[in-house]
Motif scaffolding. Structure first.
Motif, PDB file in Angstrom:
ATOM      1  N   LYS A 176      11.612  33.627  68.428  1.00  0.00           N
ATOM      2  CA  LYS A 176      12.667  34.572  68.039  1.00  0.00           C
ATOM      3  C   LYS A 176      12.177  35.491  66.915  1.00  0.00           C
ATOM      4  O   LYS A 176      12.495  36.682  66.880  1.00  0.00           O
ATOM      5  N   ILE A 177      11.411  34.912  65.991  1.00  0.00           N
ATOM      6  CA  ILE A 177      10.866  35.684  64.874  1.00  0.00           C
ATOM      7  C   ILE A 177       9.899  36.748  65.389  1.00  0.00           C
ATOM      8  O   ILE A 177       9.894  37.883  64.915  1.00  0.00           O
ATOM      9  N   LYS A 178       9.107  36.401  66.366  1.00  0.00           N
ATOM     10  CA  LYS A 178       8.165  37.365  66.932  1.00  0.00           C
ATOM     11  C   LYS A 178       8.875  38.543  67.587  1.00  0.00           C
ATOM     12  O   LYS A 178       8.369  39.665  67.594  1.00  0.00           O
ATOM     13  N   GLU A 179      10.058  38.291  68.114  1.00  0.00           N
ATOM     14  CA  GLU A 179      10.820  39.355  68.793  1.00  0.00           C
ATOM     15  C   GLU A 179      11.238  40.471  67.836  1.00  0.00           C
ATOM     16  O   GLU A 179      11.479  41.596  68.258  1.00  0.00           O
ATOM     17  N   VAL A 180      11.347  40.160  66.530  1.00  0.00           N
ATOM     18  CA  VAL A 180      11.719  41.184  65.544  1.00  0.00           C
ATOM     19  C   VAL A 180      10.483  41.709  64.806  1.00  0.00           C
ATOM     20  O   VAL A 180      10.570  42.303  63.737  1.00  0.00           O
ATOM     21  N   ASN A 181       9.306  41.429  65.384  1.00  0.00           N
ATOM     22  CA  ASN A 181       8.030  41.977  64.892  1.00  0.00           C
ATOM     23  C   ASN A 181       7.611  41.462  63.522  1.00  0.00           C
ATOM     24  O   ASN A 181       6.877  42.155  62.806  1.00  0.00           O
ATOM     25  N   SER A 182       8.083  40.288  63.120  1.00  0.00           N
ATOM     26  CA  SER A 182       7.553  39.659  61.913  1.00  0.00           C
ATOM     27  C   SER A 182       6.160  39.126  62.227  1.00  0.00           C
ATOM     28  O   SER A 182       5.955  38.477  63.253  1.00  0.00           O
ATOM     29  N   LYS A 183       5.219  39.407  61.350  1.00  0.00           N
ATOM     30  CA  LYS A 183       3.818  39.058  61.601  1.00  0.00           C
ATOM     31  C   LYS A 183       3.387  37.752  60.940  1.00  0.00           C
ATOM     32  O   LYS A 183       2.355  37.189  61.276  1.00  0.00           O
ATOM     33  N   LEU A 184       4.195  37.286  59.968  1.00  0.00           N
ATOM     34  CA  LEU A 184       3.765  36.131  59.158  1.00  0.00           C
ATOM     35  C   LEU A 184       4.918  35.176  58.926  1.00  0.00           C
ATOM     36  O   LEU A 184       6.040  35.593  58.632  1.00  0.00           O
ATOM     37  N   VAL A 185       4.650  33.886  59.059  1.00  0.00           N
ATOM     38  CA  VAL A 185       5.589  32.830  58.668  1.00  0.00           C
ATOM     39  C   VAL A 185       4.864  31.883  57.716  1.00  0.00           C
ATOM     40  O   VAL A 185       3.635  31.806  57.729  1.00  0.00           O
ATOM     41  N   SER A 186       5.629  31.191  56.893  1.00  0.00           N
ATOM     42  CA  SER A 186       5.040  30.155  56.045  1.00  0.00           C
ATOM     43  C   SER A 186       5.682  28.816  56.386  1.00  0.00           C
ATOM     44  O   SER A 186       6.785  28.773  56.948  1.00  0.00           O
ATOM     45  N   ILE A 187       4.975  27.746  56.059  1.00  0.00           N
ATOM     46  CA  ILE A 187       5.482  26.411  56.367  1.00  0.00           C
ATOM     47  C   ILE A 187       4.853  25.408  55.412  1.00  0.00           C
ATOM     48  O   ILE A 187       3.685  25.578  55.009  1.00  0.00           O
ATOM     49  N   ASN A 188       5.616  24.403  55.017  1.00  0.00           N
ATOM     50  CA  ASN A 188       5.050  23.357  54.154  1.00  0.00           C
ATOM     51  C   ASN A 188       3.876  22.681  54.853  1.00  0.00           C
ATOM     52  O   ASN A 188       3.873  22.525  56.076  1.00  0.00           O
ATOM     53  N   SER A 189       2.894  22.279  54.068  1.00  0.00           N
ATOM     54  CA  SER A 189       1.674  21.706  54.641  1.00  0.00           C
ATOM     55  C   SER A 189       1.961  20.487  55.511  1.00  0.00           C
ATOM     56  O   SER A 189       1.255  20.242  56.491  1.00  0.00           O
ATOM     57  N   SER A 190       2.994  19.732  55.178  1.00  0.00           N
ATOM     58  CA  SER A 190       3.378  18.605  56.032  1.00  0.00           C
ATOM     59  C   SER A 190       4.733  18.072  55.607  1.00  0.00           C
ATOM     60  O   SER A 190       5.273  18.464  54.567  1.00  0.00           O
ATOM     61  N   ASN A 191       5.250  17.165  56.410  1.00  0.00           N
ATOM     62  CA  ASN A 191       6.458  16.431  56.058  1.00  0.00           C
ATOM     63  C   ASN A 191       6.122  14.935  56.062  1.00  0.00           C
ATOM     64  O   ASN A 191       6.943  14.095  56.385  1.00  0.00           O
ATOM     65  N   LEU A 192       4.873  14.671  55.704  1.00  0.00           N
ATOM     66  CA  LEU A 192       4.323  13.313  55.754  1.00  0.00           C
ATOM     67  C   LEU A 192       4.202  12.735  54.352  1.00  0.00           C
ATOM     68  O   LEU A 192       3.534  13.307  53.486  1.00  0.00           O
ATOM     69  N   SER A 193       4.841  11.600  54.118  1.00  0.00           N
ATOM     70  CA  SER A 193       4.784  10.941  52.820  1.00  0.00           C
ATOM     71  C   SER A 193       3.352  10.507  52.508  1.00  0.00           C
ATOM     72  O   SER A 193       2.674   9.901  53.335  1.00  0.00           O
TER      73      SER A 193
END
Length: 307
Positions: free
Chosen positions: A83-100
């Motif tokens: 969905k994000i790509k459909e509005v031409n956003s080129k970059l997303v960020s994300i936490n390195s993990s959700n692993l304890s």
């Protein structure tokens, strides 16, 4: 390199403090901010992505929900990315993990390999949609620390995510470097640890850095010095948990520091208005008006004379 083109705001608080995504985009518009980082909730609520791009014409960077260690929500997050790509956003960020970190460290070697493979698989899968993914370093805590909170772990995640993108998704190495990088959150490093210094992060990751977030303005000058020296042209975002009404003053302080750094490096702050050109335009209008009035007067006098 004009630092003013790189600045932005990363909204970090919840709905009760900073309102909905639409209100945040309007705030960015009012402050003439080029880059805006918005967090997407894990349940997907309050994230009408298509409507945001109609309100805000700047660069929207969405911070994605963390991927679960068992990849159970990977499909949901990947659908959000599409969905994000459909509005031409080129970059997303994300936490390195959700692993304890505790879970990882107390697991067997085989279990650790499986957990790590899941972490890099999640990153590579998102990047396989041909959207740039900036992996964000996490804050090292004494309790509930997550995997991906130091340079060594972040390096491993970046290196192996890129390898997986090449091996399993058919990208070449140059493309892998383009699509997987770092979101450097200055607030999340341990400044008491020399090996985890701001400079070390920039030295290790350098051109892999795709986004910089900072809230402590005491560290901003040091960060800007390194960015200018290394010519790192990425969004530099004020990370804030303040209420929308308070962000203006906070952002002005942030912006003023960057303006001073531009001046220090001999970068013009804004183009001067070409006054001569404007005056000439005004003069031409006056001349044309006088000529027109003269013609009208002559015609009227001729009509009167005939009578």
């Amino acid at each position: 390199m004009d630092l003013m083109n790189q600045i932005g705001i990363a909204y970090k608080a919840g709905y009760l403090v900073q309102g909905n995504q639409l209100e945040r985009c309007k705030t960015s518009n009012n402050l003439h901010v080029n880059n805006t980082v918005l967090q997407i909730r894990s349940d997907g609520k309050n994230s009408d992505i298509s409507s945001l791009s109609k309100i805000y014409k700047g660069n929207i960077i969405f911070h994605l929900p963390s991927i679960n260690p068992d990849l159970s929500n990977l499909k949901i997050v990947e659908d959000l990315v599409k969905k994000i790509k459909e509005v031409n956003s080129k970059l997303v960020s994300i936490n390195s993990s959700n692993l304890s970190s505790d879970l990882f460290e107390w697991s067997t070697l085989d279990e650790q390999k499986k957990y790590f493979l899941n972490v890099v698989t999640s990153i590579a899968t998102i990047a396989s949609n041909k959207i740039e993914v900036a992996i964000e370093n996490l804050k090292p805590n004494d309790i509930d620390s997550m995997f991906g909170s130091n340079i060594s772990q972040i390096t491993d995640i970046v290196v192996y995510s890129r390898r997986l993108l090449v091996k399993d998704f058919g990208f070449n190495e140059e493309e892998a470097e383009k699509y997987i990088g770092i979101s450097f959150n200055i607030d999340n490093i341990d400044l008491q640890d020399d090996s985890e210094s701001i400079l070390n992060y920039f030295e290790v990751f350098n051109k892999a850095i795709k986004l910089v977030k900072i809230s402590n303005l005491d560290n901003l000058n040091d960060v800007l010095d390194i960015i200018v020296e290394k010519k790192i042209n990425v969004p530099i975002c004020l990370q804030t948990t303040s209420e929308l009404e308070e962000i203006k003053n906070e952002f002005e302080k942030f912006k003023n520091i960057i303006i001073e750094k531009n001046i220090e490096n001999g970068i013009p702050i804004e183009k001067k208005v070409n006054i001569k050109r404007n005056n000439k335009g005004i003069s031409n209008i006056i001349i044309i008006t006088i000529i027109t009035l003269t013609i009208i007067i002559v015609i009227l006098m001729f009509i009167i004379k005939l009578q």
